[in-house]
Design an enzyme around this catalytic site. Structure first.
Site, PDB file in Angstrom:
ATOM      1  N   ARG A   1       0.828  -1.221   0.000  1.00  0.00           N
ATOM      2  CA  ARG A   1       0.000   0.000   0.000  1.00  0.00           C
ATOM      3  C   ARG A   1       0.857   1.264   0.000  1.00  0.00           C
ATOM      4  O   ARG A   1       0.668   2.159  -0.823  1.00  0.00           O
ATOM      5  CB  ARG A   1      -0.909   0.001   1.237  1.00  0.00           C
ATOM      6  CG  ARG A   1      -2.030  -1.014   1.179  1.00  0.00           C
ATOM      7  CD  ARG A   1      -2.777  -1.050   2.501  1.00  0.00           C
ATOM      8  NE  ARG A   1      -1.939  -1.604   3.540  1.00  0.00           N
ATOM      9  CZ  ARG A   1      -1.986  -2.861   3.965  1.00  0.00           C
ATOM     10  NH1 ARG A   1      -2.866  -3.677   3.447  1.00  0.00           N
ATOM     11  NH2 ARG A   1      -1.174  -3.283   4.908  1.00  0.00           N
ATOM     12  N   ILE A   2       1.806   1.335   0.949  1.00  0.00           N
ATOM     13  CA  ILE A   2       2.579   2.578   1.081  1.00  0.00           C
ATOM     14  C   ILE A   2       3.606   2.697  -0.053  1.00  0.00           C
ATOM     15  O   ILE A   2       3.701   3.742  -0.700  1.00  0.00           O
ATOM     16  CB  ILE A   2       3.261   2.655   2.466  1.00  0.00           C
ATOM     17  CG1 ILE A   2       2.186   2.662   3.570  1.00  0.00           C
ATOM     18  CG2 ILE A   2       4.120   3.907   2.573  1.00  0.00           C
ATOM     19  CD1 ILE A   2       2.726   2.535   4.995  1.00  0.00           C
TER      20      ILE A   2
ATOM     21  N   ASP B   1       9.645  -6.541  -4.613  1.00  0.00           N
ATOM     22  CA  ASP B   1       8.668  -7.096  -3.672  1.00  0.00           C
ATOM     23  C   ASP B   1       8.369  -8.521  -4.145  1.00  0.00           C
ATOM     24  O   ASP B   1       8.034  -8.713  -5.320  1.00  0.00           O
ATOM     25  CB  ASP B   1       7.386  -6.240  -3.698  1.00  0.00           C
ATOM     26  CG  ASP B   1       6.420  -6.613  -2.576  1.00  0.00           C
ATOM     27  OD1 ASP B   1       6.209  -7.824  -2.328  1.00  0.00           O
ATOM     28  OD2 ASP B   1       5.856  -5.698  -1.968  1.00  0.00           O
TER      29      ASP B   1
ATOM     30  N   ASP C   1      12.493   7.699  10.137  1.00  0.00           N
ATOM     31  CA  ASP C   1      11.326   7.932  11.012  1.00  0.00           C
ATOM     32  C   ASP C   1      11.221   6.822  12.060  1.00  0.00           C
ATOM     33  O   ASP C   1      10.425   6.919  12.978  1.00  0.00           O
ATOM     34  CB  ASP C   1      10.051   7.971  10.151  1.00  0.00           C
ATOM     35  CG  ASP C   1       8.814   8.362  10.955  1.00  0.00           C
ATOM     36  OD1 ASP C   1       8.892   9.339  11.733  1.00  0.00           O
ATOM     37  OD2 ASP C   1       7.775   7.675  10.835  1.00  0.00           O
TER      38      ASP C   1
ATOM     39  N   GLU D   1      13.080   2.704  20.292  1.00  0.00           N
ATOM     40  CA  GLU D   1      12.365   3.993  20.241  1.00  0.00           C
ATOM     41  C   GLU D   1      11.889   4.395  21.636  1.00  0.00           C
ATOM     42  O   GLU D   1      11.266   3.567  22.310  1.00  0.00           O
ATOM     43  CB  GLU D   1      11.187   3.905  19.278  1.00  0.00           C
ATOM     44  CG  GLU D   1      11.654   3.691  17.841  1.00  0.00           C
ATOM     45  CD  GLU D   1      10.518   3.656  16.822  1.00  0.00           C
ATOM     46  OE1 GLU D   1       9.333   3.713  17.226  1.00  0.00           O
ATOM     47  OE2 GLU D   1      10.814   3.561  15.624  1.00  0.00           O
TER      48      GLU D   1
ATOM     49  N   HIS E   1       9.042   8.779  14.646  1.00  0.00           N
ATOM     50  CA  HIS E   1       8.004   7.826  14.236  1.00  0.00           C
ATOM     51  C   HIS E   1       6.637   8.522  14.050  1.00  0.00           C
ATOM     52  O   HIS E   1       5.643   8.161  14.696  1.00  0.00           O
ATOM     53  CB  HIS E   1       7.891   6.685  15.269  1.00  0.00           C
ATOM     54  CG  HIS E   1       7.316   5.431  14.670  1.00  0.00           C
ATOM     55  ND1 HIS E   1       7.733   4.178  15.002  1.00  0.00           N
ATOM     56  CD2 HIS E   1       6.328   5.248  13.733  1.00  0.00           C
ATOM     57  CE1 HIS E   1       7.045   3.272  14.331  1.00  0.00           C
ATOM     58  NE2 HIS E   1       6.180   3.908  13.545  1.00  0.00           N
TER      59      HIS E   1
ATOM     60  N   GLY F   1       5.121   8.852  11.035  1.00  0.00           N
ATOM     61  CA  GLY F   1       4.545   8.495   9.738  1.00  0.00           C
ATOM     62  C   GLY F   1       3.020   8.589   9.695  1.00  0.00           C
ATOM     63  O   GLY F   1       2.444   9.123   8.748  1.00  0.00           O
ATOM     64  N   ALA F   2       2.382   8.070  10.716  1.00  0.00           N
ATOM     65  CA  ALA F   2       0.915   8.008  10.700  1.00  0.00           C
ATOM     66  C   ALA F   2       0.270   9.199  11.422  1.00  0.00           C
ATOM     67  O   ALA F   2      -0.953   9.253  11.571  1.00  0.00           O
ATOM     68  CB  ALA F   2       0.457   6.707  11.354  1.00  0.00           C
TER      69      ALA F   2
HETATM   70  P1  NAD Z   1       1.789  -3.761   2.930  1.00  0.00           P
HETATM   71  O1  NAD Z   1       1.609  -5.077   3.585  1.00  0.00           O
HETATM   72  O2  NAD Z   1       0.728  -3.231   2.041  1.00  0.00           O
HETATM   73  O3  NAD Z   1       3.169  -3.759   2.099  1.00  0.00           O
HETATM   74  C1  NAD Z   1       4.353  -4.352   2.543  1.00  0.00           C
HETATM   75  C2  NAD Z   1       4.977  -5.018   1.343  1.00  0.00           C
HETATM   76  O4  NAD Z   1       6.297  -5.445   1.679  1.00  0.00           O
HETATM   77  C3  NAD Z   1       4.209  -6.283   0.886  1.00  0.00           C
HETATM   78  O5  NAD Z   1       3.766  -6.129  -0.445  1.00  0.00           O
HETATM   79  C4  NAD Z   1       5.232  -7.403   1.029  1.00  0.00           C
HETATM   80  O6  NAD Z   1       5.122  -8.389   0.012  1.00  0.00           O
HETATM   81  C5  NAD Z   1       6.539  -6.625   0.932  1.00  0.00           C
HETATM   82  N1  NAD Z   1       7.667  -7.353   1.477  1.00  0.00           N
HETATM   83  C6  NAD Z   1       7.707  -8.203   2.526  1.00  0.00           C
HETATM   84  N2  NAD Z   1       8.945  -8.704   2.678  1.00  0.00           N
HETATM   85  C7  NAD Z   1       9.702  -8.161   1.675  1.00  0.00           C
HETATM   86  C8  NAD Z   1      11.065  -8.288   1.292  1.00  0.00           C
HETATM   87  N3  NAD Z   1      11.903  -9.082   1.971  1.00  0.00           N
HETATM   88  N4  NAD Z   1      11.496  -7.576   0.230  1.00  0.00           N
HETATM   89  C9  NAD Z   1      10.671  -6.774  -0.465  1.00  0.00           C
HETATM   90  N5  NAD Z   1       9.357  -6.622  -0.150  1.00  0.00           N
HETATM   91  C10 NAD Z   1       8.892  -7.301   0.913  1.00  0.00           C
HETATM   92  O7  NAD Z   1       2.102  -2.730   4.113  1.00  0.00           O
HETATM   93  P2  NAD Z   1       2.022  -1.119   4.051  1.00  0.00           P
HETATM   94  O8  NAD Z   1       0.709  -0.662   4.525  1.00  0.00           O
HETATM   95  O9  NAD Z   1       2.533  -0.650   2.744  1.00  0.00           O
HETATM   96  O10 NAD Z   1       3.065  -0.779   5.219  1.00  0.00           O
HETATM   97  C11 NAD Z   1       4.434  -1.083   5.077  1.00  0.00           C
HETATM   98  C12 NAD Z   1       5.124  -0.923   6.419  1.00  0.00           C
HETATM   99  O11 NAD Z   1       5.159   0.466   6.757  1.00  0.00           O
HETATM  100  C13 NAD Z   1       4.373  -1.546   7.612  1.00  0.00           C
HETATM  101  O12 NAD Z   1       4.618  -2.884   7.745  1.00  0.00           O
HETATM  102  C14 NAD Z   1       4.900  -0.773   8.769  1.00  0.00           C
HETATM  103  O13 NAD Z   1       6.036  -1.448   9.286  1.00  0.00           O
HETATM  104  C15 NAD Z   1       5.323   0.556   8.150  1.00  0.00           C
HETATM  105  N6  NAD Z   1       4.538   1.684   8.667  1.00  0.00           N
HETATM  106  C16 NAD Z   1       5.201   2.689   9.260  1.00  0.00           C
HETATM  107  C17 NAD Z   1       4.494   3.767   9.766  1.00  0.00           C
HETATM  108  C18 NAD Z   1       5.204   4.925  10.417  1.00  0.00           C
HETATM  109  O14 NAD Z   1       4.617   5.574  11.265  1.00  0.00           O
HETATM  110  N7  NAD Z   1       6.423   5.228  10.028  1.00  0.00           N
HETATM  111  C19 NAD Z   1       3.090   3.789   9.688  1.00  0.00           C
HETATM  112  C20 NAD Z   1       2.436   2.743   9.039  1.00  0.00           C
HETATM  113  C21 NAD Z   1       3.164   1.676   8.530  1.00  0.00           C
END
Ligand code: NAD
Length: 313
Positions: free
Chosen positions: A151-152, A171, A256, A261, A279, A281-282
């Site tokens: 997603r992100i 990915d 971030d 932490e 941290h 991000g959200a």
């Molecule tokens: P998501 O599940 O939609 O996407 C994560 C992607 O990473 C998946 O498509 C998965 O296949 C891929 N992945 C897993 N292992 C991998 C690897 N070894 N190499 C390459 N790709 C790999 O999740 P999202 O909603 O996009 O969120 C991603 C991450 O962002 C979350 O897991 C969380 O840790 C982080 N996040 C951080 C904040 C913040 O405040 N900074 C907020 C929300 C999420």
């Protein structure tokens, strides 16, 4: 009398609390200690947390009435999923609520790094006019490697395309279909690292991603690469990053997330070419309201035995 008791331990925006109160008794115990949580959890039907509360096997065992745990946000690494599965306690999250906020922060950090905005601002506040020294770089036509194209990561790709960046992605779940939605090229990790001017991390923290950006991987990168990490602390080996900054391999990093932490004033945090945020991000008004709305409706659906949109366990 309300049918259910719902314990909220890390705060929730008022819009979410309002949805919950219409159907349940809500115990709003923001910042509750681990000891008090163990006492309060018995007799509770649902628990709602963010990232602070550790939902351990012990907490789940003490929750004798507990049917569902909700994470307002994405990451569920603070919840013992195995123990939840064993106890048949559902776990739900709100995975879409914070996507835009995190993707926008990644872009903000990329731009701030490229133009050294924090240094420019700090200098001006100290009465210094560093116009000649502050010669940044453009994002235009630079190659951005996105690791984790969920997603992100894919939202960052869309935004980067608007800056005319060339986008690479990596990915294991990527398909021809979802790749073709974006103007990006999928590559194995090592090739992506070798071609990227900017690298942005968007993977979850798990056994396959812990320390995945290590000394070996830094050695494959272009000299002068710039790195953004808004994923999870621990994905980058922080000591290896520090060495790569000191050797000049990495021109700048924007973080971030940290393995511990808050991290305190470590050499990495205090490094002049590292830009840090706590941290956040959200942390936007919109994301928090969306997360509250999504998790409140999902928790009530779970309690009512309705179909769930975001069931983790
Ligand atoms: P998501 O599940 O939609 O996407 C994560 C992607 O990473 C998946 O498509 C998965 O296949 C891929 N992945 C897993 N292992 C991998 C690897 N070894 N190499 C390459 N790709 C790999 O999740 P999202 O909603 O996009 O969120 C991603 C991450 O962002 C979350 O897991 C969380 O840790 C982080 N996040 C951080 C904040 C913040 O405040 N900074 C907020 C929300 C999420």
């Amino acid at each position: 009398m309300a049918a259910w008791k719902i314990l909220v331990t890390d705060g929730l925006e008022e819009n979410g609390l309002k949805i919950l109160r219409e159907a349940a008794e809500v115990l709003d115990r923001n910042g509750i200690s681990a000891d008090d949580l163990l006492k309060e959890i018995s007799g509770v039907d649902a628990l709602i947390v963010r990232g602070r509360t550790k939902v351990t096997a012990q907490v789940l065992a003490a929750g004798t009435q507990l049917k569902v745990v909700g994470r307002a946000g994405v990451g569920v690494d603070n919840i013992d999923l195995k123990a939840a599965r064993e106890r048949k306690i559902m776990v739900v999250n709100s995975p879409y609520a914070t996507t835009i906020a995190v993707a926008e922060l990644a872009m903000a950090l990329m731009l701030a790094m490229a133009r050294e905005i924090p240094r420019a601002d700090a200098a001006m506040k100290n009465g210094k006019w560093l116009k000649k020294e502050l010669e940044g770089v453009e994002l235009y036509r630079k190659t951005l490697g996105i690791i984790g194209f969920g997603r992100i990561g894919s939202s960052v790709a869309r935004r980067a395309e608007a800056f005319d960046m060339k986008v690479l992605c990596c990915d294991p779940k990527i398909t021809e279909d979802n790749q073709s939605l974006y103007d990006c090229r999928a590559l194995p990790l090592d090739e992506l690292l070798a071609e990227s001017d900017f690298i942005s991390l968007h993977v979850p923290l798990n056994n396959s991603t812990r320390g995945m950006i290590n000394r070996e991987k830094f050695a494959l990168m272009k000299n002068g690469v710039r790195i953004v990490d808004v994923s999870r602390g621990g994905v980058i080996d922080e000591q290896a990053l520090l060495e790569a900054l000191e050797s000049g391999k990495v021109a700048a990093a924007a973080l971030d997330v940290f393995s511990i932490e808050p991290p305190g004033q470590t050499a990495l945090v205090c490094h002049p070419r590292v830009l840090c945020t706590p941290h956040i991000g959200a942390q936007t008004v919109e994301a928090q309201q969306r997360a509250a709305d999504d998790i409140a409706t999902e928790i009530l659906a779970a309690l009512r035995g309705e179909e769930l949109r975001w069931r983790v366990v």
